[in-house]
Design a protein around this motif. Structure first.
Motif, short mmCIF file in Angstrom:
data_model
loop_
_atom_site.label_atom_id
_atom_site.label_comp_id
_atom_site.label_asym_id
_atom_site.label_seq_id
_atom_site.Cartn_x
_atom_site.Cartn_y
_atom_site.Cartn_z
N PRO A 1 0.65 -1.16 -0.02
CA PRO A 1 -0.02 0.12 0.47
C PRO A 1 0.41 1.49 -0.23
N ALA A 2 0.41 2.28 -0.14
CA ALA A 2 0.90 3.43 -0.22
C ALA A 2 1.18 4.81 0.99
N LYS A 3 2.24 5.12 1.35
CA LYS A 3 2.84 4.82 2.41
C LYS A 3 1.36 6.69 2.65
N SER A 4 2.02 7.13 4.06
CA SER A 4 0.64 7.91 3.79
C SER A 4 1.25 9.36 3.70
N THR A 5 2.46 9.39 3.18
CA THR A 5 3.78 10.82 2.78
C THR A 5 4.11 10.78 2.06
N GLY A 6 4.35 9.18 0.71
CA GLY A 6 4.55 9.02 -1.04
C GLY A 6 3.94 8.63 -1.61
N ARG A 7 4.37 9.06 -3.05
CA ARG A 7 3.61 8.59 -3.92
C ARG A 7 3.52 7.41 -4.01
N SER A 8 2.38 6.40 -4.63
CA SER A 8 1.24 5.78 -4.79
C SER A 8 2.22 4.87 -5.73
N ARG A 9 2.39 3.71 -5.83
CA ARG A 9 3.13 2.86 -6.71
C ARG A 9 1.60 3.47 -8.57
N ASP A 10 1.11 3.25 -8.79
CA ASP A 10 -0.25 4.05 -9.65
C ASP A 10 1.59 5.00 -10.25
N GLU A 11 1.01 5.98 -9.05
CA GLU A 11 2.06 7.32 -9.50
C GLU A 11 3.51 7.02 -9.94
N ILE A 12 4.02 6.31 -9.25
CA ILE A 12 5.88 6.17 -10.10
C ILE A 12 5.25 5.07 -11.15
N SER B 1 13.01 5.93 -1.17
CA SER B 1 11.53 5.82 -1.35
C SER B 1 10.87 5.46 -2.44
N LEU B 2 11.76 4.68 -3.76
CA LEU B 2 10.94 4.27 -4.35
C LEU B 2 11.61 2.45 -3.78
N TYR B 3 12.18 1.85 -3.45
CA TYR B 3 12.29 0.82 -2.93
C TYR B 3 11.24 0.29 -2.33
N TRP B 4 9.99 1.00 -1.99
CA TRP B 4 9.08 0.54 -0.56
C TRP B 4 8.08 -0.31 -1.60
N TYR B 5 8.20 -0.12 -3.09
CA TYR B 5 6.96 -0.75 -3.52
C TYR B 5 7.73 -1.54 -5.25
N VAL B 6 9.23 -1.06 -4.93
CA VAL B 6 10.40 -2.25 -6.49
C VAL B 6 11.20 -2.64 -5.40
N ALA B 7 12.03 -4.12 -5.54
CA ALA B 7 13.36 -4.60 -5.56
C ALA B 7 14.14 -3.31 -6.04
N ASN B 8 14.79 -3.38 -7.14
CA ASN B 8 15.28 -2.83 -8.24
C ASN B 8 14.95 -2.50 -9.32
#
Length: 232
Positions: free
Chosen positions: A15-26, A57-64
């Protein structure tokens, strides 16, 4: 030595972090970078800067970066709009599939460097492949013939579209003067008058229109060939 296969699609999306961008936005921002600057222009740092977010912060959604590419690759396949194969003919489905795939690649030329390198395992890619598979099954193909028909069609699309992208990019990079190129071709083909005549006719026509007609001609030949396989 082999290593364990991994994919971003093998785990639940975080899920998106409260202070971060969503995966869809990324993913959308990454597609914009790729469309503008190509595969070499995409980095986690540049993507983070575009989103006003730290690269870490992008690595919250993807490993690499490869996992990011899996996401953007499937995102663009989602642009394909295919008919329900139970509501039209198999040729109509295959034709829409082929033209839609070609337009997708031309809109996103960076995909040509991922085809054959990155597994297309996301829901959009798998959904499109399943639609085509079902259309061939309904047509009467059986077993491995369904896979062969799939491969035949997609190989035609890739085979005619990828060189088109490569040539367009090469011409943009070299910026050759068009008239000088035609003069060079005329000189080099002087010993082959029939070929030179055909080249002159093609060069005098609208390039995009010629390419579209060539694609439609080849696609018709491929579909005629597949239809013949059903009769024999």
């Amino acid at each position: 030595m082999t290593k364990q296969f991994s994919s971003v699609w093998l785990r639940e999306a975080r899920p998106a972090k409260s202070t971060g961008r969503s995966r869809d936005e990324i993913v959308r921002a990454a597609v914009e970078l790729l469309d503008a600057d190509g595969l070499d222009g995409l980095s986690m740092r540049r993507l983070g800067a575009k989103l006003s977010a730290g690269a870490t912060s992008l690595y919250w959604y993807v490993a690499n970066k490869d996992e990011l590419l899996e996401l953007v690759y499937d995102e663009v396949w989602g642009e394909m709009r295919l008919p329900d194969p139970t509501e039209t003919t198999w040729r109509a489905t295959a034709s829409v599939f082929a033209h839609s795939m070609r337009r997708l690649i031309l809109r996103h030329p960076w995909t040509t460097r991922l085809i054959g390198r990155l597994p297309a395992l996301g829901p959009n890619a798998l959904g499109a492949a399943d639609t085509l598979r079902r259309s061939f099954h309904l047509a009467g193909f059986e077993g491995l013939e369904i896979d062969y028909a799939n491969t035949t069609l997609t190989s035609f699309v890739f085979g005619i579209t990828i060189p088109e992208v490569a040539w367009t990019q090469a011409m943009a990079e070299t910026a050759y003067h068009e008239d000088s190129m035609r003069e060079a071709v005329a000189l080099l083909a002087a010993d082959y008058p029939d070929l030179a005549s055909r080249m002159n006719e093609v060069h005098s026509a609208d390039t995009d229109a010629v390419r579209e007609m060539a694609f439609s001609f080849g696609l018709g030949a491929v579909l005629d060939g597949l239809a013949a396989r059903l009769i024999t």
